[in-house]
Design a protein around this motif. Structure first.
Motif, PDB file in Angstrom:
ATOM      1  N   UNK A 279      24.968  51.727  45.568  1.00  0.00           N
ATOM      2  CA  UNK A 279      26.291  51.170  45.376  1.00  0.00           C
ATOM      3  C   UNK A 279      26.137  49.737  44.870  1.00  0.00           C
ATOM      4  N   UNK A 280      27.257  49.088  44.643  1.00  0.00           N
ATOM      5  CA  UNK A 280      27.229  47.735  44.093  1.00  0.00           C
ATOM      6  C   UNK A 280      27.767  46.762  45.123  1.00  0.00           C
ATOM      7  N   UNK A 281      26.977  45.764  45.430  1.00  0.00           N
ATOM      8  CA  UNK A 281      27.383  44.718  46.377  1.00  0.00           C
ATOM      9  C   UNK A 281      27.701  43.464  45.582  1.00  0.00           C
ATOM     10  N   UNK A 282      28.925  42.967  45.736  1.00  0.00           N
ATOM     11  CA  UNK A 282      29.345  41.757  45.018  1.00  0.00           C
ATOM     12  C   UNK A 282      29.267  40.596  45.993  1.00  0.00           C
TER      13      UNK A 282
ATOM     14  N   UNK B 293      35.951  50.767  48.583  1.00  0.00           N
ATOM     15  CA  UNK B 293      35.697  49.328  48.568  1.00  0.00           C
ATOM     16  C   UNK B 293      35.629  48.869  50.007  1.00  0.00           C
TER      17      UNK B 293
ATOM     18  N   UNK C 107      39.938  51.776  51.274  1.00  0.00           N
ATOM     19  CA  UNK C 107      39.486  50.403  51.507  1.00  0.00           C
ATOM     20  C   UNK C 107      39.130  50.215  52.974  1.00  0.00           C
TER      21      UNK C 107
ATOM     22  N   UNK D 175      44.534  46.619  44.127  1.00  0.00           N
ATOM     23  CA  UNK D 175      43.549  45.538  44.116  1.00  0.00           C
ATOM     24  C   UNK D 175      43.230  45.225  42.666  1.00  0.00           C
TER      25      UNK D 175
ATOM     26  N   UNK E 113      32.516  51.532  37.612  1.00  0.00           N
ATOM     27  CA  UNK E 113      32.216  50.235  38.223  1.00  0.00           C
ATOM     28  C   UNK E 113      33.196  49.182  37.707  1.00  0.00           C
ATOM     29  N   UNK E 114      33.469  48.203  38.553  1.00  0.00           N
ATOM     30  CA  UNK E 114      34.330  47.087  38.144  1.00  0.00           C
ATOM     31  C   UNK E 114      33.698  46.366  36.958  1.00  0.00           C
TER      32      UNK E 114
ATOM     33  N   UNK F 226      44.064  54.965  49.115  1.00  0.00           N
ATOM     34  CA  UNK F 226      45.277  54.189  49.331  1.00  0.00           C
ATOM     35  C   UNK F 226      45.506  53.116  48.281  1.00  0.00           C
ATOM     36  N   UNK F 227      44.504  52.891  47.420  1.00  0.00           N
ATOM     37  CA  UNK F 227      44.588  51.789  46.478  1.00  0.00           C
ATOM     38  C   UNK F 227      44.276  52.247  45.052  1.00  0.00           C
TER      39      UNK F 227
ATOM     40  N   UNK G 241      31.499  45.732  48.922  1.00  0.00           N
ATOM     41  CA  UNK G 241      30.651  46.793  48.404  1.00  0.00           C
ATOM     42  C   UNK G 241      31.518  47.834  47.722  1.00  0.00           C
ATOM     43  N   UNK G 242      31.045  48.328  46.578  1.00  0.00           N
ATOM     44  CA  UNK G 242      31.789  49.320  45.813  1.00  0.00           C
ATOM     45  C   UNK G 242      30.933  50.575  45.692  1.00  0.00           C
TER      46      UNK G 242
END
Lengths: 369, 369
Positions: free
Chosen positions: B352-355, A277, A198, B277, B239-240, B195-196, A265-266
């Motif tokens: 990538x994916x931007x939320x 993330x 992260x 998360x 992906x989420x 770490x997550x 961003x993922x």
């Protein structure tokens, strides 16, 4: 829950039955009261005294479990020795051999699995190898599912022994390697380890519409010479809202207050084939003097926002452009970021941070597209 | 970048000088052309031919690097053998000994570090132990910083050898253990691993204002018997927005479309002392028939929203209450969640994916507090 006493009694009953040539699995006959017949139960008086002596000896009952097997089979002999001086010496010898095959100290988890006690591992390789084999055999016989074996780094020599028994690597930290064994012939249900790193980036802008930017020393050729936002990974157990301010402080010396998360961003297969993330955070500066961290940062300055967004690396990059559009919308109060709130939950008994959108009507009366 | 040819030439020059009793470090004398004086350079003709033979032999030059040392010192002899039959046999023997002390095959990273090639490790423990010691000595001498040593699980026996040399565990996956060594006497700059863990929860509500809920089989006593939202971990590289729909589908059989992320929760020391998360996602149902996954789910149903939020576990829990408040605000169109958008970036050459928040004025004309 430690099941050592039950297991010990069960094992004692098993040995009792086994002495007559038959094996009983899973019996919970009470400690030392044997439910086998006189014919089955050829346990000599000295044998019972030996069990009692061993179990109440220096090593506590909770630390030792008798291996579920026919002792004669285990030791490769035809008969358990008769009473008498000669028999006694043989028995002493065979008890020592039996003691070498104890099940590893462990506790049960909520899912039918076993967690080996990393603080109670045998001291040497040979004892560990024997115990591990014995333990697996026992755990299989009592229907256990997953086995968790945490090997501290000072037991590194046990690693190849565990691999040889069929254990797999699960994860590692500096001080230990966690290995697992999935027993049943069904899909492995053991949970995976952490899958994401992260990171945070701080968008810090002052009253003169200048954004705080840095040039990094080690950034890869594609970012060589560009002025970018301060970014970095959050530390172990660190909050996003503190990590963002910490990174800005470390890289530039500027103190900030966290405002909100404006976007995230993922991405996948970033480092060690894990995912990433990255949270873009709006921060409000509360100081202005710059003092860079020279180990990582080449230079830092306050740059007019217009000049910052006109850089080719932003203009020519879809993602950076979008991020800057969002940040500018925030400045115009046309955007609702997610703000952090402490929440407590009884279900896992912990305090955590919930990030959500708290907007006043006057803040969002224009389109954010 | 592989530096084997340069290193080989440098080592050849070094050996060349060393044969005269002096060592040269870091020389880049061209391959086989020795810059040492006749006095320094007692390299016999057969010695040169040996170098040539070895370097152009079956093993490619890229696979072997001569250890930077005086060969006589290394082999514990007074002098490199003279030419002649007897000398030739001695040389053959000593070349074999030299070959046993090669630096491990590796590449340089961008940060002054070294990445050992996991596919080019020596086959046996003794060779690995010798090479590792030799390599560390070499890397230290040329100012390398971090060393990454990836040991496949079929090289588990190398683990204790690496620990003995001072390597530390970094992380592990099922097929390998990554170990590191930080050489300089300054703070360790090697990046940490993931770490997550990342989880998702799906808030699925139909036109009859019924929310899709489940009762889990293995949920811990505090959640025993409660009706909760479908939740789960996202898979590696998932992906989420697909993970949320997948979890709902697996647990309940219901198909959904992802709408947005309405909030996320950040917690620490959750599993293996890592952080967590959890993304609360709004999903729109596109089917209604329920078919549960009986390995994990006890039951599932469509429950009136009012009945769902009135459950004690929600009413009596600060966090769950807040989450439900947010979800209800979404239903009333008084909330801006974060929607996923594909973005491409040149800086790391990936999609990538931007939320982020995309709101129309008419959607946000009421307070979300």
């Amino acid at each position: 829950m430690e099941s050592s006493l039950l297991d010990t009694a069960a094992a004692a009953a098993s040995l009792c039955a086994a002495a007559g040539g038959r094996r009983r699995a899973g019996s919970t006959a009470s400690f030392l009261s044997c439910s086998c017949s006189p014919r089955d139960c050829r346990v000599s008086a000295s044998y019972s005294r030996s069990i009692s002596r061993m179990l109440s000896g220096v090593r506590s009952a909770a630390r030792r479990k008798l291996f579920r097997a026919d002792p004669a089979d285990l030791l490769g002999v035809a008969n358990w020795p008769e009473a008498g001086v000669a028999g006694h010496h043989q028995q002493q010898h065979w008890w020592a051999a039996l003691e070498h095959n104890f099940v590893l100290e462990s506790t049960d988890d909520e899912y039918g699995g076993v967690v080996v006690d990393a603080d109670r591992l045998p001291a040497d390789k040979a004892a560990f190898a024997r115990s591990l084999a014995a333990s697996l055999s026992y755990w299989k016989s009592v229907g256990k599912k997953g086995v968790w074996l945490k090997l501290p780094v000072d037991r590194a020599e046990f690693v190849p022994l565990a691999v040889k028994e069929g254990f797999k690597y699960h994860h590692a930290e500096e001080s230990y390697l966690m290995m697992t064994y999935w027993i049943p012939d069904e899909p492995n249900m053991l949970p995976a380890n952490a899958s994401h790193q992260v990171g945070v980036g701080g968008f810090v802008i002052n009253d003169q519409m200048e954004v705080l930017v840095v040039q990094e020393k080690y950034c890869g050729s594609s970012l060589d010479g560009v002025w970018k936002l301060p970014t970095g990974f959050i530390l172990a157990s660190e909050e996003i809202y503190t990590g963002a301010s910490r990174e800005v402080k470390e890289e530039t010396g500027v103190d900030t207050e966290f405002v909100d998360v404006v976007a995230f961003r993922h991405a996948h297969n970033v480092a060690f084939q894990k995912s990433d993330l990255f949270f873009i955070c709006m921060l409000r500066p509360v100081s202005s003097e710059i003092k860079i961290d020279e180990t990582e940062i080449q230079a830092a300055k306050w740059m007019p926002l217009e000049e910052f967004v006109k850089q080719p690396f932003i203009q020519e990059d879809h993602m950076f452009q979008k991020i800057m559009d969002i940040c500018i919308q925030c400045l115009r109060k046309c955007y609702c970021g997610l703000t952090p709130h402490h929440v407590v939950s009884r279900f896992d008994d912990r305090t955590s941070t919930l990030y959500y959108n708290v907007a006043e009507p006057e803040d969002v009366n224009c389109s954010a597209t």
